[in-house]
Write a protein that holds these residues in place. Structure first.
Motif, PDB file in Angstrom:
ATOM      1  N   LEU A 330       0.828  -1.210   0.000  1.00 49.83           N
ATOM      2  CA  LEU A 330       0.000   0.000   0.000  1.00 49.83           C
ATOM      3  C   LEU A 330       0.862   1.258   0.000  1.00 49.83           C
ATOM      4  N   LEU A 331       1.973   1.243   0.738  1.00 47.45           N
ATOM      5  CA  LEU A 331       2.884   2.396   0.721  1.00 47.45           C
ATOM      6  C   LEU A 331       3.465   2.613  -0.679  1.00 47.45           C
ATOM      7  N   GLY A 332       3.801   1.511  -1.356  1.00 47.76           N
ATOM      8  CA  GLY A 332       4.281   1.627  -2.731  1.00 47.76           C
ATOM      9  C   GLY A 332       3.217   2.192  -3.651  1.00 47.76           C
ATOM     10  N   LEU A 333       1.953   1.811  -3.432  1.00 46.12           N
ATOM     11  CA  LEU A 333       0.865   2.337  -4.258  1.00 46.12           C
ATOM     12  C   LEU A 333       0.639   3.823  -4.006  1.00 46.12           C
ATOM     13  N   VAL A 334       0.835   4.255  -2.768  1.00 41.31           N
ATOM     14  CA  VAL A 334       0.714   5.685  -2.457  1.00 41.31           C
ATOM     15  C   VAL A 334       1.761   6.486  -3.239  1.00 41.31           C
ATOM     16  N   TYR A 335       2.993   5.981  -3.265  1.00 43.74           N
ATOM     17  CA  TYR A 335       4.038   6.656  -4.032  1.00 43.74           C
ATOM     18  C   TYR A 335       3.708   6.644  -5.522  1.00 43.74           C
ATOM     19  N   PHE A 336       3.207   5.532  -6.024  1.00 42.37           N
ATOM     20  CA  PHE A 336       2.835   5.419  -7.435  1.00 42.37           C
ATOM     21  C   PHE A 336       1.756   6.444  -7.784  1.00 42.37           C
ATOM     22  N   ALA A 337       0.799   6.598  -6.888  1.00 45.91           N
ATOM     23  CA  ALA A 337      -0.265   7.571  -7.121  1.00 45.91           C
ATOM     24  C   ALA A 337       0.276   8.995  -7.107  1.00 45.91           C
ATOM     25  N   ALA A 338       1.173   9.296  -6.153  1.00 42.20           N
ATOM     26  CA  ALA A 338       1.698  10.656  -6.030  1.00 42.20           C
ATOM     27  C   ALA A 338       2.622  11.028  -7.187  1.00 42.20           C
ATOM     28  N   ALA A 339       3.402  10.068  -7.669  1.00 38.64           N
ATOM     29  CA  ALA A 339       4.403  10.370  -8.691  1.00 38.64           C
ATOM     30  C   ALA A 339       3.874  10.249 -10.111  1.00 38.64           C
ATOM     31  N   THR A 340       2.855   9.423 -10.328  1.00 42.54           N
ATOM     32  CA  THR A 340       2.429   9.126 -11.694  1.00 42.54           C
ATOM     33  C   THR A 340       0.933   9.320 -11.920  1.00 42.54           C
ATOM     34  N   VAL A 341       0.108   8.641 -11.135  1.00 47.44           N
ATOM     35  CA  VAL A 341      -1.327   8.593 -11.416  1.00 47.44           C
ATOM     36  C   VAL A 341      -1.979   9.963 -11.234  1.00 47.44           C
ATOM     37  N   LEU A 342      -1.819  10.560 -10.071  1.00 55.16           N
ATOM     38  CA  LEU A 342      -2.453  11.859  -9.808  1.00 55.16           C
ATOM     39  C   LEU A 342      -1.955  12.950 -10.763  1.00 55.16           C
ATOM     40  N   PRO A 343      -0.648  13.069 -11.023  1.00 53.86           N
ATOM     41  CA  PRO A 343      -0.204  14.097 -11.981  1.00 53.86           C
ATOM     42  C   PRO A 343      -0.807  13.932 -13.369  1.00 53.86           C
ATOM     43  N   LEU A 344      -0.835  12.702 -13.887  1.00 53.65           N
ATOM     44  CA  LEU A 344      -1.401  12.498 -15.217  1.00 53.65           C
ATOM     45  C   LEU A 344      -2.899  12.776 -15.238  1.00 53.65           C
ATOM     46  N   LEU A 345      -3.608  12.368 -14.191  1.00 50.86           N
ATOM     47  CA  LEU A 345      -5.041  12.647 -14.120  1.00 50.86           C
ATOM     48  C   LEU A 345      -5.302  14.147 -14.022  1.00 50.86           C
TER      49      LEU A 345
END
Length: 589
Positions: A330-345
């Motif tokens: 889950l911590l890895g997914l939080v980083y994935f969201a902060a670095a990639t998913v949220l910016p692209l969205l």
């Protein structure tokens, strides 16, 4: 009976010595041609730009077209270095560099440890998570987070108001700058620490466990100390990269009134009139900081021996995370969201919104506030078309020429006994200690004074990228050449092939995969680069990175966001095509 005497060949002992001596001299002269040419090339690419910056810091004039034009030796330029503006920028740079390095080490080190040494859930996916932010340029991420985390019009705060939640999220300050830089430079820590943990001899850890040490004690007292070179190397690399980073500081910091040394140099150059000599003096200070930090890191690492890889096979012990397996994922997914998913969205939402001003996030979906107009306009825009073509042409040409030059220099350094070869390696690595904004400034002045009409063309961009990325190309080519034994090439020479033919038919095909990887690395670096061409572009030679930056500076947020999405797509396609091409063997399979 007569006998015929067969004449014996006469050994020509007289003239042979002078001829042989002259032949040796001619041979030595021919052998010196290659290093001399490479020295001349690297001098123009690297040494001259740095020298012009250094000279400009001590004069009252800057280089001009048609000649160096430097005159009026003075130390007055350095009064700017100790002025309040430069002092504040230096303190901010120090705080940002230290903070971003620590946070990036925590993120990258955590991902490296759980993927290299534990039974975390989704380990392969987390390895991908650790690398994917490298394909998203940091300034595109900074643009996205300025959209997400603005104190008033940020999408996070707007969504919080829509949901009736507290607002106040703000990244336009020093902590926000630290956060954005850390998430996009964490992959460097991830790669270096992961490699160290994967090669570590597990016997030392096992010995500690046998003597009763708890798992976390083993980690703290054995594993982490053995990984010190990788940790320190990653920390220094990230510190240098974040301190010299201009685009993220300009997008995040300037909007929040935070000045760093690179943004301060940029403002000096763009002031009216331009204060180029003062900018050169401040730039030299930044170079001195980078050099001092690098020397300190080398001294710390050289005090101890960290070698743990022995001749016997390594069988790494997997650390059982127990109940922490899922939380680690889950911590890895939080980083994935902060670095990639949220910016692209965020970039996609701004692009599709029917207005550059967003008043409600939920209302955009419920009230039909989304439109393809901005995206269509960007895709059909002639400026974006030209910038896309320019970016691809420059990136491919710079990667190709950079790989060829790096291979030539690396071959001379690692495979020959030619005179002066060691100096070629030192010069090739020099741009690593010179911040990009300093090198860009020096390249501007270099191609203004040289009697070669390349300024204002795409060729000067290619030259600048080759110079800036020479350290990465040289390291990649050297690692590849050292993998292939010289006997294979020497055997071809013994059977009559020339040295050049042996290199082309034997060495190069064997190094196809690593050289393709070097080409891909230089291609990605060229596509992501913004700072070096910032002083070199003209209206006809703008790259995608320049178009994004210009649109953002001029307040055209929607087109900047849409161009950023196109930019990421072009980078992904180039990386995919190059990787697919490089993975094919000579038979086409």
């Amino acid at each position: 009976m007569s006998t015929t005497e067969i004449p014996r060949p006469v050994r020509d002992t007289g003239p042979a010595r002078p001829a042989r001596g002259g032949g040796r001299g001619a041979l030595n002269a021919r052998r010196a041609i290659a290093p001399a040419l490479l020295y001349a090339l690297l001098a123009v690419l690297i040494l001259l730009p740095i020298a012009l910056v250094a000279l400009s810091a001590f004069t009252s004039t800057t280089p001009r077209p048609g000649g160096i034009g430097l005159s009026g030796l003075t130390l007055d330029n350095f009064s700017t270095v100790v002025g309040p503006g430069a002092r504040g920028a230096a303190l901010n740079s120090l705080a940002v560099g230290v903070g971003a390095s620590v946070l990036a080490l925590v993120i990258g080190g955590f991902l490296a440890f759980v993927t290299a040494r534990t039974n975390v859930r989704g380990r392969r996916f987390l390895y991908f998570v650790g690398l994917v932010p490298m394909f998203l340029p940091s300034y595109v991420g900074a643009l996205a987070w300025s959209v997400l985390g603005g104190p008033n019009a940020g999408l996070v705060n707007i969504l919080a108001r829509d949901l009736g939640l507290p607002t106040g999220f703000d990244v336009l300050n020093v902590p926000g700058l630290v956060f954005v830089l850390a998430i996009y430079y964490a992959p460097y820590a991830f790669l270096l620490v992961h490699a160290s943990l994967s090669l570590m001899n597990p016997d030392l850890e096992e010995s500690a466990r046998v003597h009763g040490a708890a798992p976390w004690t083993v980690l703290r007292r054995v594993t982490l100390p053995l990984a010190t070179p990788a940790v320190l190397g990653a920390a220094i690399l990230i510190f240098v990269l974040t301190v010299e980073n201009f685009p993220v500081s300009q997008i995040i910091g300037t909007a929040g009134g935070v000045d760093t040394i690179p943004t301060y140099v940029y403002r000096l150059m763009n002031s009216a009139p331009s204060r180029g000599n003062e900018a050169a003096a401040v730039a030299l200070t930044l170079v001195a900081v980078v050099v001092v930090v690098t020397v300190l890191q080398r001294k710390v690492v050289s005090r101890r021996n960290y070698t743990t890889v022995s001749g016997k096979g390594l069988k790494l012990k997997v650390v059982d995370l127990g109940r922490f397996r899922t939380p680690a994922l889950l911590l890895g997914l939080v980083y994935f969201a902060a670095a990639t998913v949220l910016p692209l969205l965020a970039l996609l939402f701004v692009t599709l919104h029917d207005s550059p001003y967003v008043s409600s996030v939920t209302g955009a979906f419920t009230q039909g506030g989304l439109s393809l107009e901005a995206l269509t306009e960007t895709v059909t825009n002639s400026v974006v078309h030209r910038a896309t073509v320019n970016s691809v042409v420059v990136a491919v040409a710079a990667a190709l020429l950079g790989t060829l030059l790096a291979f030539a220099v690396s071959y001379v350094v690692n495979r020959t006994k030619l005179p002066g070869r060691e100096g070629l390696g030192h010069i090739s690595m020099l741009p690593l200690a010179v911040p990009s904004i300093v090198l860009g400034l020096g390249l501007l002045w270099t191609w203004l004074i040289l009697p070669v009409p390349v300024y204002g063309t795409l060729l000067v961009m290619v030259i600048a990228f080759v110079a800036a990325q020479m350290p990465q190309g040289f390291q990649g080519a050297s690692a590849a050449i050292l993998q292939v034994h010289a006997e294979l090439e020497d055997s071809a020479v013994m059977h009559g092939a020339s040295r050049l033919r042996a290199v082309w038919r034997i060495t190069v095909p064997l190094l196809r995969v690593p050289l393709t990887s070097t080409f891909l690395l230089l291609l990605m670096l060229s596509m992501r680069e913004l700072t070096v061409p910032l002083f070199l572009f003209t209206t006809d030679t703008r790259l995608l990175s320049i178009v994004i930056f210009d649109d953002l500076e001029n307040g055209v947020l929607q087109r900047s966001a849409a161009t950023s999405l196109l930019y990421c797509l072009v980078i992904f396609v180039l990386a995919y095509v190059t990787r697919r091409f490089g993975s094919r063997d000579r038979t086409g399979r």
